[in-house]
Design a protein around this motif. Structure first.
Motif, PDB file in Angstrom:
ATOM      1  N   ALA A 240       0.800  -1.228   0.071  1.00 22.25           N
ATOM      2  CA  ALA A 240       0.168  -0.192  -0.041  1.00 22.25           C
ATOM      3  C   ALA A 240       0.745   1.163   0.024  1.00 22.25           C
ATOM      4  O   ALA A 240       0.554   2.255  -0.799  1.00 22.25           O
ATOM      5  CB  ALA A 240      -0.938   0.072   1.218  1.00 22.25           C
ATOM      6  N   ILE A 241       1.964   1.233   0.939  1.00 19.03           N
ATOM      7  CA  ILE A 241       2.819   2.418   1.024  1.00 19.03           C
ATOM      8  C   ILE A 241       3.716   2.493  -0.434  1.00 19.03           C
ATOM      9  O   ILE A 241       3.540   3.652  -0.979  1.00 19.03           O
ATOM     10  CB  ILE A 241       3.822   2.269   2.046  1.00 19.03           C
ATOM     11  CG1 ILE A 241       3.038   2.517   3.414  1.00 19.03           C
ATOM     12  CG2 ILE A 241       4.980   3.066   2.053  1.00 19.03           C
ATOM     13  CD1 ILE A 241       2.443   3.702   3.771  1.00 19.03           C
ATOM     14  N   LEU A 242       3.906   1.457  -0.862  1.00 22.91           N
ATOM     15  CA  LEU A 242       4.922   1.544  -2.066  1.00 22.91           C
ATOM     16  C   LEU A 242       4.106   2.006  -3.277  1.00 22.91           C
ATOM     17  O   LEU A 242       4.479   2.771  -4.306  1.00 22.91           O
ATOM     18  CB  LEU A 242       5.672   0.318  -2.367  1.00 22.91           C
ATOM     19  CG  LEU A 242       6.722  -0.271  -1.276  1.00 22.91           C
ATOM     20  CD1 LEU A 242       7.301  -1.491  -1.709  1.00 22.91           C
ATOM     21  CD2 LEU A 242       7.793   0.847  -1.240  1.00 22.91           C
ATOM     22  N   GLY A 243       2.758   1.463  -3.255  1.00 24.13           N
ATOM     23  CA  GLY A 243       2.032   1.865  -4.389  1.00 24.13           C
ATOM     24  C   GLY A 243       1.690   3.302  -4.351  1.00 24.13           C
ATOM     25  O   GLY A 243       1.651   4.024  -5.468  1.00 24.13           O
ATOM     26  N   THR A 244       1.033   3.738  -3.308  1.00 26.79           N
ATOM     27  CA  THR A 244       0.787   5.130  -3.307  1.00 26.79           C
ATOM     28  C   THR A 244       1.878   6.161  -3.260  1.00 26.79           C
ATOM     29  O   THR A 244       1.691   7.179  -4.124  1.00 26.79           O
ATOM     30  CB  THR A 244       0.335   5.394  -1.737  1.00 26.79           C
ATOM     31  OG1 THR A 244      -0.791   4.470  -1.398  1.00 26.79           O
ATOM     32  CG2 THR A 244       0.029   6.843  -1.372  1.00 26.79           C
ATOM     33  N   VAL A 245       3.144   5.795  -2.884  1.00 25.65           N
ATOM     34  CA  VAL A 245       4.434   6.660  -3.202  1.00 25.65           C
ATOM     35  C   VAL A 245       4.693   6.652  -4.746  1.00 25.65           C
ATOM     36  O   VAL A 245       5.040   7.908  -5.094  1.00 25.65           O
ATOM     37  CB  VAL A 245       5.744   5.845  -2.429  1.00 25.65           C
ATOM     38  CG1 VAL A 245       6.864   6.702  -2.837  1.00 25.65           C
ATOM     39  CG2 VAL A 245       5.296   6.296  -1.013  1.00 25.65           C
ATOM     40  N   ALA A 246       4.582   5.511  -5.399  1.00 23.99           N
ATOM     41  CA  ALA A 246       4.787   5.436  -6.669  1.00 23.99           C
ATOM     42  C   ALA A 246       3.846   6.364  -7.565  1.00 23.99           C
ATOM     43  O   ALA A 246       4.193   7.232  -8.463  1.00 23.99           O
ATOM     44  CB  ALA A 246       4.863   3.959  -7.371  1.00 23.99           C
ATOM     45  N   ALA A 247       2.544   6.341  -6.986  1.00 28.75           N
ATOM     46  CA  ALA A 247       1.456   7.096  -7.738  1.00 28.75           C
ATOM     47  C   ALA A 247       1.814   8.749  -7.633  1.00 28.75           C
ATOM     48  O   ALA A 247       1.686   9.065  -8.573  1.00 28.75           O
ATOM     49  CB  ALA A 247       0.356   6.883  -7.153  1.00 28.75           C
ATOM     50  N   LYS A 609      -6.508  -4.158  -6.076  1.00 26.63           N
ATOM     51  CA  LYS A 609      -5.316  -4.597  -6.736  1.00 26.63           C
ATOM     52  C   LYS A 609      -4.276  -3.581  -6.216  1.00 26.63           C
ATOM     53  O   LYS A 609      -4.401  -2.722  -5.778  1.00 26.63           O
ATOM     54  CB  LYS A 609      -5.477  -4.622  -8.397  1.00 26.63           C
ATOM     55  CG  LYS A 609      -6.233  -5.803  -8.851  1.00 26.63           C
ATOM     56  CD  LYS A 609      -6.534  -5.500 -10.267  1.00 26.63           C
ATOM     57  CE  LYS A 609      -6.832  -6.899 -10.976  1.00 26.63           C
ATOM     58  NZ  LYS A 609      -5.998  -8.060 -10.802  1.00 26.63           N
ATOM     59  N   ASP A 610      -2.900  -4.517  -6.390  1.00 25.98           N
ATOM     60  CA  ASP A 610      -1.753  -3.437  -6.037  1.00 25.98           C
ATOM     61  C   ASP A 610      -1.677  -2.431  -7.274  1.00 25.98           C
ATOM     62  O   ASP A 610      -1.837  -2.717  -8.599  1.00 25.98           O
ATOM     63  CB  ASP A 610      -0.558  -4.353  -6.066  1.00 25.98           C
ATOM     64  CG  ASP A 610      -0.585  -5.336  -4.652  1.00 25.98           C
ATOM     65  OD1 ASP A 610      -1.244  -4.865  -3.744  1.00 25.98           O
ATOM     66  OD2 ASP A 610       0.156  -6.150  -4.811  1.00 25.98           O
ATOM     67  N   TYR A 611      -1.227  -1.332  -7.038  1.00 19.59           N
ATOM     68  CA  TYR A 611      -0.812  -0.167  -7.938  1.00 19.59           C
ATOM     69  C   TYR A 611       0.181  -1.051  -8.827  1.00 19.59           C
ATOM     70  O   TYR A 611       1.171  -1.477  -8.228  1.00 19.59           O
ATOM     71  CB  TYR A 611      -0.281   1.023  -7.142  1.00 19.59           C
ATOM     72  CG  TYR A 611      -0.005   2.259  -8.103  1.00 19.59           C
ATOM     73  CD1 TYR A 611      -1.342   2.801  -8.496  1.00 19.59           C
ATOM     74  CD2 TYR A 611       0.928   2.582  -8.689  1.00 19.59           C
ATOM     75  CE1 TYR A 611      -1.023   3.881  -9.392  1.00 19.59           C
ATOM     76  CE2 TYR A 611       1.076   3.614  -9.476  1.00 19.59           C
ATOM     77  CZ  TYR A 611       0.175   4.330  -9.847  1.00 19.59           C
ATOM     78  OH  TYR A 611       0.145   5.224 -10.814  1.00 19.59           O
ATOM     79  N   PRO A 612       0.058  -0.549  -9.993  1.00 22.03           N
ATOM     80  CA  PRO A 612       0.976  -1.403 -11.247  1.00 22.03           C
ATOM     81  C   PRO A 612       2.577  -1.182 -11.037  1.00 22.03           C
ATOM     82  O   PRO A 612       3.188  -1.898 -11.565  1.00 22.03           O
ATOM     83  CB  PRO A 612       0.448  -0.921 -12.525  1.00 22.03           C
ATOM     84  CG  PRO A 612      -0.187   0.388 -12.216  1.00 22.03           C
ATOM     85  CD  PRO A 612      -0.774   0.406 -10.690  1.00 22.03           C
ATOM     86  N   PHE A 613       2.996   0.011 -10.228  1.00 28.13           N
ATOM     87  CA  PHE A 613       4.343   0.228 -10.163  1.00 28.13           C
ATOM     88  C   PHE A 613       5.017   0.466  -8.629  1.00 28.13           C
ATOM     89  O   PHE A 613       4.253   0.788  -8.016  1.00 28.13           O
ATOM     90  CB  PHE A 613       4.829   1.631 -10.876  1.00 28.13           C
ATOM     91  CG  PHE A 613       4.267   1.791 -12.231  1.00 28.13           C
ATOM     92  CD1 PHE A 613       4.897   0.893 -13.397  1.00 28.13           C
ATOM     93  CD2 PHE A 613       3.340   2.713 -12.654  1.00 28.13           C
ATOM     94  CE1 PHE A 613       4.423   1.058 -14.486  1.00 28.13           C
ATOM     95  CE2 PHE A 613       2.638   2.728 -13.848  1.00 28.13           C
ATOM     96  CZ  PHE A 613       3.184   1.960 -14.766  1.00 28.13           C
ATOM     97  N   GLU A 614       6.155   0.107  -8.500  1.00 30.52           N
ATOM     98  CA  GLU A 614       6.998   0.486  -7.014  1.00 30.52           C
ATOM     99  C   GLU A 614       7.619   1.482  -7.395  1.00 30.52           C
ATOM    100  O   GLU A 614       7.931   1.899  -8.623  1.00 30.52           O
ATOM    101  CB  GLU A 614       7.613  -0.496  -6.763  1.00 30.52           C
ATOM    102  CG  GLU A 614       6.939  -1.852  -6.088  1.00 30.52           C
ATOM    103  CD  GLU A 614       7.623  -2.952  -5.542  1.00 30.52           C
ATOM    104  OE1 GLU A 614       8.836  -2.666  -5.279  1.00 30.52           O
ATOM    105  OE2 GLU A 614       7.175  -3.891  -4.754  1.00 30.52           O
ATOM    106  N   PRO A 615       7.927   2.706  -6.378  1.00 27.43           N
ATOM    107  CA  PRO A 615       8.875   3.701  -6.841  1.00 27.43           C
ATOM    108  C   PRO A 615      10.236   3.441  -7.754  1.00 27.43           C
ATOM    109  O   PRO A 615      10.394   4.272  -8.557  1.00 27.43           O
ATOM    110  CB  PRO A 615       9.169   4.124  -5.562  1.00 27.43           C
ATOM    111  CG  PRO A 615       8.044   3.822  -4.536  1.00 27.43           C
ATOM    112  CD  PRO A 615       7.835   2.316  -5.109  1.00 27.43           C
ATOM    113  N   ILE A 616      10.892   2.389  -7.244  1.00 28.02           N
ATOM    114  CA  ILE A 616      11.766   2.182  -7.978  1.00 28.02           C
ATOM    115  C   ILE A 616      12.012   1.656  -9.653  1.00 28.02           C
ATOM    116  O   ILE A 616      12.839   1.923 -10.440  1.00 28.02           O
ATOM    117  CB  ILE A 616      13.190   1.050  -7.465  1.00 28.02           C
ATOM    118  CG1 ILE A 616      14.475   1.315  -7.744  1.00 28.02           C
ATOM    119  CG2 ILE A 616      12.428  -0.419  -7.453  1.00 28.02           C
ATOM    120  CD1 ILE A 616      15.483   0.428  -6.948  1.00 28.02           C
TER     121      ILE A 616
END
Length: 785
Positions: A240-247, A609-616
């Motif tokens: 959740a954190i990684l998806g939100t940060v990527a968005a 669903k998980d957000y399709p990207f992670e920040p990296i």
């Protein structure tokens, strides 16, 4: 002339402590601290720090790589601005001319800022007064106060007369006691009355800042809602954190802001190396948009120097050789220091006659003279002041003047005193012309070819100015007007439409002419060097000062031409167009990521669903598909007139590309559900397709392609694909060579262009309809008010 002792060192220190010291010139650049602060303490940097802290709590430290990239971007911005500042400050030091002061009985050269009230200045030909003062000793001093009054005629100064800051010495020399320094001087008191009302005319930067303000309102609440929705749908804390940060990272077009500021700073640095000071980065864009430039004749089209053209013999009593000998003896014996006298001294070097009595030149009598031994008395000056002109002679003088010449008459006199000439007989007319800059014609031709209209505004006779314009092929050179004959209630808008050459222009008329041109829809640049130009420079969209001009004029201008070289404007225009044209087209690359991130964030609010990207995973896209190529492309030549493609790029490239990304990611998630792909496979294919969509956009903004641009474009896709091969574990990618992931990816890549073209046509059809609705709503809202 008597010698004076001036102040002692102790007296100078007392006055410094009393605050009676002249002021330092205003800096042309920001302070180092301000540059660092403006680059470090930004809203986007704050958001990046907050997002980094959120990622830190997940323990996935490599996903904090974006913080390192943001730091590098900030350092690049600071470095480029500081480099530009150092170059500009170094050049600015050269623009401050020293002044001679008498202290402790000795003459010494100091900076104008070190002058104190009560100092004794020694001024001579070419000096400009940085303070107000009173003449305490003089030898035929004449000053040019056109910087202040606009009147070109030199003014004779006697002991006890006042002299004001901004005046130039054109003849003689004097000792001046300083009466006013700092803000109390005439020039500074005038400048203080001028409010800095000129708005930032940078359309591109205003548009970028407007987009950023809108995104600022969207990013934080949308990110918070997305995070809450992840938890609501049962997504794990880390994902959740990684998806939100990527968005949220995707929504931030921080590279666009950096691209604009750094490329403008690079342009300012390049221009400083070419001896052009840029006081405001946004003014580079403004000058690039200029379609009308108003020039003074002297110092821009001409060098400000004079040259001997011709001697027209008018007597049978002397030969040309004899007249030349008389003239040489006269000008060298009198030894006047004004520009006309120096020009003749350089040409007529033979002076066989002994000078026994001298009447130096005076602007009041308009002539100078001398007795040349047994040869008699001779005088040189304006024809109407040394001779009773016959109708034929008057017509001859008028003909010479209409051809752009300055006309002097050499006469022999029966009797000569310091006040009058008697029994004068014409020996010859001497024709002198302005020296046209060798690059003036080519510079004006370049401006003309770039669609820039030239208007000449001068205090000189309009006929003389028109001839200079004719010699440099300025279109409309014969469309001239004598502003001294124009009534106060004249229609200036119509006047500027009909005329190109404006002569005998008063200072207040300059400002009115600029306003009229702007009212006619033009973006106007103004060149000037005098205090009387300040209001016109401030009124113009872009003010350009010559380094030879007054310090206050330079402090209010947007550009200072350090070599007083008009041709330097070509470089400024090119730099501005290069930067703006490139940013104009490249900006759409940054908005693709912003648009698809906002769209995906809204869509995934409703998906478990998980957000399709992670920040990296966004790093290869941000750096290799957008960041690095855009900076390299921003340095490419693009000198054509500005086309304002920013908005067209949004609707023509950014929006269709963002929609293409969103549709492909939804398709990938649908296929992934059927084939039971894990999150690693979904995100890998999402990054791959998004990268190719951005690459297609990169090709579009790079057109027309050349070897340099083609190298940038091809290198970006090669490096992007290599990350999937050699760095896939670091970035968290699955193998793209596995079945059926690679096959699906290849098919989707092949379908990118057809899908994009279809969406582009759809956007082209919908956009006018949306614009019509928008205008109707605005109209109804206005009527309801």
């Amino acid at each position: 002339m008597q010698e004076l002792t001036g102040l002692t060192s102790a007296e100078v220190q007392v006055r410094v402590h009393q605050g009676l010291k002249n002021t330092e010139p205003k800096p042309l650049t920001k302070s180092t601290g301000r540059i660092i602060a403006e680059n470090v303490f930004t809203l986007f940097n704050l958001i990046n720090v907050v997002l980094a802290v959120m990622v830190f709590t997940t323990g996935s430290y490599k996903n904090m790589l974006f913080l390192l990239i943001a730091t590098v971007n900030t350092l690049i911005g600071i470095f480029q601005e500081l480099r530009s500042k150092r170059q500009i400050d170094k050049m600015a030091l050269l623009s401050h001319s020293p002044i001679t002061v008498i202290r402790n009985g000795k003459a010494e050269s100091i900076a104008p800022a070190e002058i104190v009230e009560g100092d004794t200045l020694k001024i001579t030909l070419g000096d400009q007064l940085p303070v107000d003062g009173k003449i305490i000793a003089t030898q035929e001093l004449e000053v040019d106060e056109s910087q202040i009054t606009g009147e070109a005629d030199p003014i004779t100064k006697a002991v006890g007369d006042s002299v004001t800051s901004g005046s130039f010495v054109v003849s003689g020399n004097a000792y001046v006691q300083v009466t006013k320094v700092g803000d109390a001087t005439f020039v500074n008191s005038l400048t203080a009355k001028i409010k800095p009302t000129k708005q930032n005319n940078s359309r591109l930067l205003r548009l970028i800042n407007r987009i950023i303000r809108i995104l600022t309102i969207i990013i934080v609440p949308l990110g918070a809602i997305l995070l809450a929705s992840r938890f609501f749908h049962g997504v794990g804390y880390n994902q959740a954190i990684l998806g939100t940060v990527a968005a949220m990272m995707g929504m931030i077009p921080e590279g666009l802001v950096l691209l604009s500021s750094v490329t403008l700073a690079v342009s300012a640095y390049n221009l400083a190396r070419q001896h052009v000071l840029v006081r405001d980065l946004a003014s580079i864009e403004t000058l690039a948009r200029v379609d009308t430039i108003c020039l003074d004749k002297t110092g821009t089209i001409t060098t400000g120097k004079l040259q001997f053209k011709e001697l027209q013999l008018a007597t049978n009593n002397y030969s040309t050789t004899e007249v030349s000998a008389i003239l040489g003896s006269l000008v060298n014996g009198i030894a006047d220091t004004n520009e006309t006298a120096q020009t003749l001294q350089q040409h007529f070097t033979e002076h066989p006659y002994v000078v026994s009595y001298v009447v130096p030149f005076s602007s009041a009598r308009k002539w100078s003279g001398a007795e040349l031994g047994d040869a008699g008395s001779f005088a040189l000056g304006a024809p109407q002041f040394v001779l009773d002109l016959t109708p034929a002679q008057r017509e001859q003088v008028a003909t010479f003047a209409k051809a752009g010449n300055r006309v002097l008459a050499l006469v022999q006199a029966d009797h000569m005193t310091t006040t009058e000439l008697q029994g004068t007989r014409l020996l010859a007319f001497i024709l002198i012309t302005d020296v046209i800059r060798p690059d003036a014609e080519s510079t004006l031709e370049y401006l003309r070819n770039q669609g820039v209209t030239v208007k000449v505004i001068s205090g000189d006779d309009p006929t003389t100015v028109a001839q200079i314009a004719r010699a440099t092929n300025i279109p409309g050179w014969n469309q001239l007007v004598d502003m001294s004959q124009v009534p106060d209630d004249a229609d200036y808008r119509e006047l500027t439409k009909q005329s190109t050459i404006f002569g005998r222009v008063k200072p207040d008329q300059k400002e009115q002419l600029i306003k009229a041109l702007q009212a006619n829809g033009h973006t106007v640049a103004m060149t000037g060097d005098g205090v009387n130009d300040i209001l016109a420079l401030r009124q113009s969209n872009c003010g350009i000062a010559m380094a030879s001009g007054n310090e206050s004029t330079k402090s209010i201008a947007d550009f200072v031409l350090m070599n007083s070289n008009f041709s330097a404007l070509i470089n400024v225009l090119k730099e501005g167009r290069r930067v703006i044209n490139n940013i104009d087209s490249i900006a759409s690359l940054y908005l693709i990521k912003t648009m698809f991130s906002v769209m995906l964030s809204i869509i995934f609010l409703f998906l478990a669903k998980d957000y399709p990207f992670e920040p990296i995973q966004l790093t290869p896209i941000n750096s290799l598909m957008v960041g690095i190529p855009s900076f390299l492309l921003a340095l490419a030549p693009a000198f054509h007139p500005i086309k304002d493609r920013f908005v067209a790029g949004i609707t023509g490239i950014s929006l269709p590309s963002a929609l293409t990304v969103v549709i492909n990611i939804l398709v990938i998630n649908g296929i992934g559900a059927l084939l039971h792909w894990n999150q690693l496979q979904l995100s890998t294919l999402s990054v791959l397709i998004t990268g190719f969509v951005c690459w297609q956009a990169l090709i579009l903004v790079s057109r027309p392609l050349n070897p340099y641009k083609s190298t940038v474009v091809l290198s970006s896709i090669v490096l992007f694909l290599l990350t999937f091969i050699f760095l896939r574990h670091f970035f968290g990618f699955a193998s793209i060579f596995s079945w059926p992931l690679g096959a699906v990816g290849l098919v989707l890549i092949l379908l990118i262009n057809p899908l994009f073209l279809g969406l582009q046509r759809l956007v082209d059809r919908v956009t006018p309809v949306v614009q019509t609705w928008h205008h109707q709503l605005q109209h109804r809202f206005a009527r309801s008010k």
